[in-house]
Design a protein around this motif. Structure first.
Motif, PDB file in Angstrom:
ATOM      1  N   VAL A 143      59.650   8.664  71.435  1.00  0.00           N
ATOM      2  CA  VAL A 143      59.492   7.724  70.321  1.00  0.00           C
ATOM      3  C   VAL A 143      58.011   7.409  70.207  1.00  0.00           C
ATOM      4  O   VAL A 143      57.369   7.012  71.190  1.00  0.00           O
ATOM      5  CB  VAL A 143      60.289   6.424  70.560  1.00  0.00           C
ATOM      6  N   ASN A 144      57.461   7.589  69.019  1.00  0.00           N
ATOM      7  CA  ASN A 144      56.035   7.349  68.804  1.00  0.00           C
ATOM      8  C   ASN A 144      55.851   6.403  67.634  1.00  0.00           C
ATOM      9  O   ASN A 144      56.413   6.612  66.561  1.00  0.00           O
ATOM     10  CB  ASN A 144      55.307   8.670  68.525  1.00  0.00           C
ATOM     11  N   CYS A 145      55.077   5.337  67.846  1.00  0.00           N
ATOM     12  CA  CYS A 145      54.807   4.372  66.785  1.00  0.00           C
ATOM     13  C   CYS A 145      53.298   4.168  66.654  1.00  0.00           C
ATOM     14  O   CYS A 145      52.593   4.030  67.663  1.00  0.00           O
ATOM     15  CB  CYS A 145      55.456   3.030  67.096  1.00  0.00           C
ATOM     16  N   THR A 146      52.815   4.142  65.419  1.00  0.00           N
ATOM     17  CA  THR A 146      51.411   3.842  65.163  1.00  0.00           C
ATOM     18  C   THR A 146      51.313   2.804  64.062  1.00  0.00           C
ATOM     19  O   THR A 146      52.189   2.699  63.200  1.00  0.00           O
ATOM     20  CB  THR A 146      50.612   5.089  64.755  1.00  0.00           C
ATOM     21  N   VAL A 152      50.457   1.757  68.920  1.00  0.00           N
ATOM     22  CA  VAL A 152      50.866   0.375  69.116  1.00  0.00           C
ATOM     23  C   VAL A 152      51.911   0.333  70.222  1.00  0.00           C
ATOM     24  O   VAL A 152      52.786   1.189  70.304  1.00  0.00           O
ATOM     25  CB  VAL A 152      51.417  -0.222  67.798  1.00  0.00           C
ATOM     26  N   SER A 153      51.783  -0.636  71.110  1.00  0.00           N
ATOM     27  CA  SER A 153      52.721  -0.756  72.227  1.00  0.00           C
ATOM     28  C   SER A 153      54.098  -1.171  71.729  1.00  0.00           C
ATOM     29  O   SER A 153      54.210  -1.958  70.782  1.00  0.00           O
ATOM     30  CB  SER A 153      52.217  -1.791  73.238  1.00  0.00           C
ATOM     31  N   SER A 154      55.120  -0.650  72.368  1.00  0.00           N
ATOM     32  CA  SER A 154      56.483  -0.965  71.937  1.00  0.00           C
ATOM     33  C   SER A 154      57.473  -0.724  73.063  1.00  0.00           C
ATOM     34  O   SER A 154      57.189  -0.007  74.022  1.00  0.00           O
ATOM     35  CB  SER A 154      56.879  -0.119  70.723  1.00  0.00           C
ATOM     36  N   ILE A 201      63.496  -1.345  67.804  1.00  0.00           N
ATOM     37  CA  ILE A 201      62.147  -1.199  68.352  1.00  0.00           C
ATOM     38  C   ILE A 201      61.430  -2.543  68.274  1.00  0.00           C
ATOM     39  O   ILE A 201      61.387  -3.176  67.209  1.00  0.00           O
ATOM     40  CB  ILE A 201      61.329  -0.152  67.566  1.00  0.00           C
ATOM     41  N   LEU A 202      60.881  -3.011  69.395  1.00  0.00           N
ATOM     42  CA  LEU A 202      60.040  -4.201  69.414  1.00  0.00           C
ATOM     43  C   LEU A 202      58.597  -3.750  69.564  1.00  0.00           C
ATOM     44  O   LEU A 202      58.230  -3.126  70.554  1.00  0.00           O
ATOM     45  CB  LEU A 202      60.435  -5.122  70.580  1.00  0.00           C
TER      46      LEU A 202
END
Length: 373
Positions: A143-146, A152-154, A201-202
């Protein structure tokens, strides 16, 4: 909204200059413009609610279709949904005309709802076309979030339908006990009643106020399967599901300066900040009776709030960030598993005495720090 209410909303917020915390000046400069936009949105919601009331003779409910897992996780009553839509903390990316559903290998994933304030963003995605049995835990290989192209940390995972009972114990959202197998081990069930799965997702702040507001979020999920014996994902569905949209949310907050010692610990709470899904506190620990590192500190844990009507909400703080000691000061920014109306908060509750599993905590278990000005 009356002129007095507008004045109150416009003047109750303030920015505190705390060493080590970055403040987003652009966010502050645009605050009045964003408030006016939100007032217009609230006015539109009220008009729609009035139309609904005049036609059916009952109170108005949500304008949008709320994600069932969001309602369970944050324990949101149906009567409160429209309030959270009016403030802007609840947003629905799949209803903005953008592509928010992606189908790969027979599995459709949709970005259905977000809960966003100044410091945290909670994202719910609905998964259809994939089933798992009781006791099986689904997961993605990665899982990758930007945020605006930057990592961004999650934390994330499939929602198992449980909530906290207010005493630190997990139960099912309907109030029943979590099922167990013949060995007494708890059995999680990730399938929702409608045959879907939900992935939550947080996203964590870096400490900057307004960190998520009006930022572009990219979420990328890769390869879907279930955990095997070695805690590795056994992939059943291969592919990548990608989503992009601009986050919106509720930028309201209230900061209260104080000087409250927590019992005889030597820890003094000097500042409290409250947002819809965030509780932030600043401590003076220069006179702590035990000098420990932040990771091992005995600073009383911030657990929840007492409302002005006397209701206490405990064990509502979850993941958070902690800033190291700086000249005898430290800061903790917690996410919450409730959506808070900051105007209704009377005090913050810090754990004074622990309680055993199965016991019910009460106000005597906590130090109270008033946030009423």
């Amino acid at each position: 909204m009356t002129e007095q209410e507008i004045y109150k909303e416009a003047t109750k917020s303030m920015v505190v200059d705390l060493e080590g915390i970055k403040m987003n000046m652009q966010f502050e400069n645009n605050k009045e413009k964003k408030k006016q936009h939100r007032m217009n949105r609230v006015a539109a919601a009220i008009v729609i609610g009035m139309i609904g009331m005049s036609s059916v003779g009952v109170c108005a409910y949500a304008i949008h279709n709320w994600n069932s897992g969001i309602m369970d996780k944050f324990q949101v009553a149906s009567k409160d949904t429209i309030k959270y839509e009016e403030t802007g903390v609840a947003q629905f990316p799949d209803e903005k005309g953008e592509t928010k559903s992606v189908t790969v290998d027979g599995v459709t994933i949709s970005a259905t709802q977000t809960i966003v304030d100044n410091y945290y963003a909670y994202v719910a995605l609905t998964v259809t076309g994939y089933e798992v049995g009781n006791g099986m835990q689904p997961e993605f290989s990665s899982v990758n979030c930007t945020l605006d192209g930057e990592p961004v940390s999650s934390t994330s995972g499939f929602y198992d339908g449980t909530i906290d009972d207010g005493n630190g114990r997990a139960i099912m959202a309907d109030g029943s006990e979590i099922p167990s197998d013949e060995n007494g081990s708890l059995v999680s069930s990730y399938m929702r009643n409608d045959g879907t799965l939900e992935y939550h997702i947080l996203l964590y702040t870096d400490g900057t106020k307004g960190y998520f507001i009006d930022k572009n979020l990219h979420v990328e999920l890769t390869d879907l399967g279930v955990y095997g014996e070695k805690e590795e994902v056994s992939v059943d569905k291969t592919g990548t599901w990608s989503f992009d949209w601009k986050l919106e949310g509720d930028d309201s907050f209230e900061i209260v300066k104080c000087s409250d010692e927590l019992g005889d610990t030597g820890v003094i709470v000097t500042e409290c900040e409250m947002s819809p899904i965030t509780l932030r506190t600043v401590y003076d620990v220069s006179n702590m009776r035990e000098k420990l590192s932040l990771e091992d500190s005995n600073i009383p844990h911030l657990s929840g709030v007492k409302l002005k009507d006397g209701t206490i909400l405990t064990c509502i703080t979850g993941g958070g960030i902690e800033n190291a000691y700086k000249k005898g000061m430290c800061e903790v920014i917690y996410s919450t598993n409730r959506i808070l109306d900051v105007d209704e908060i009377d005090s913050l509750l810090f754990v004074k005495e622990s309680w055993d599993e199965g016991e019910t905590c009460n106000i005597d278990n906590f130090y109270e720090v008033s946030v009423v000005k």
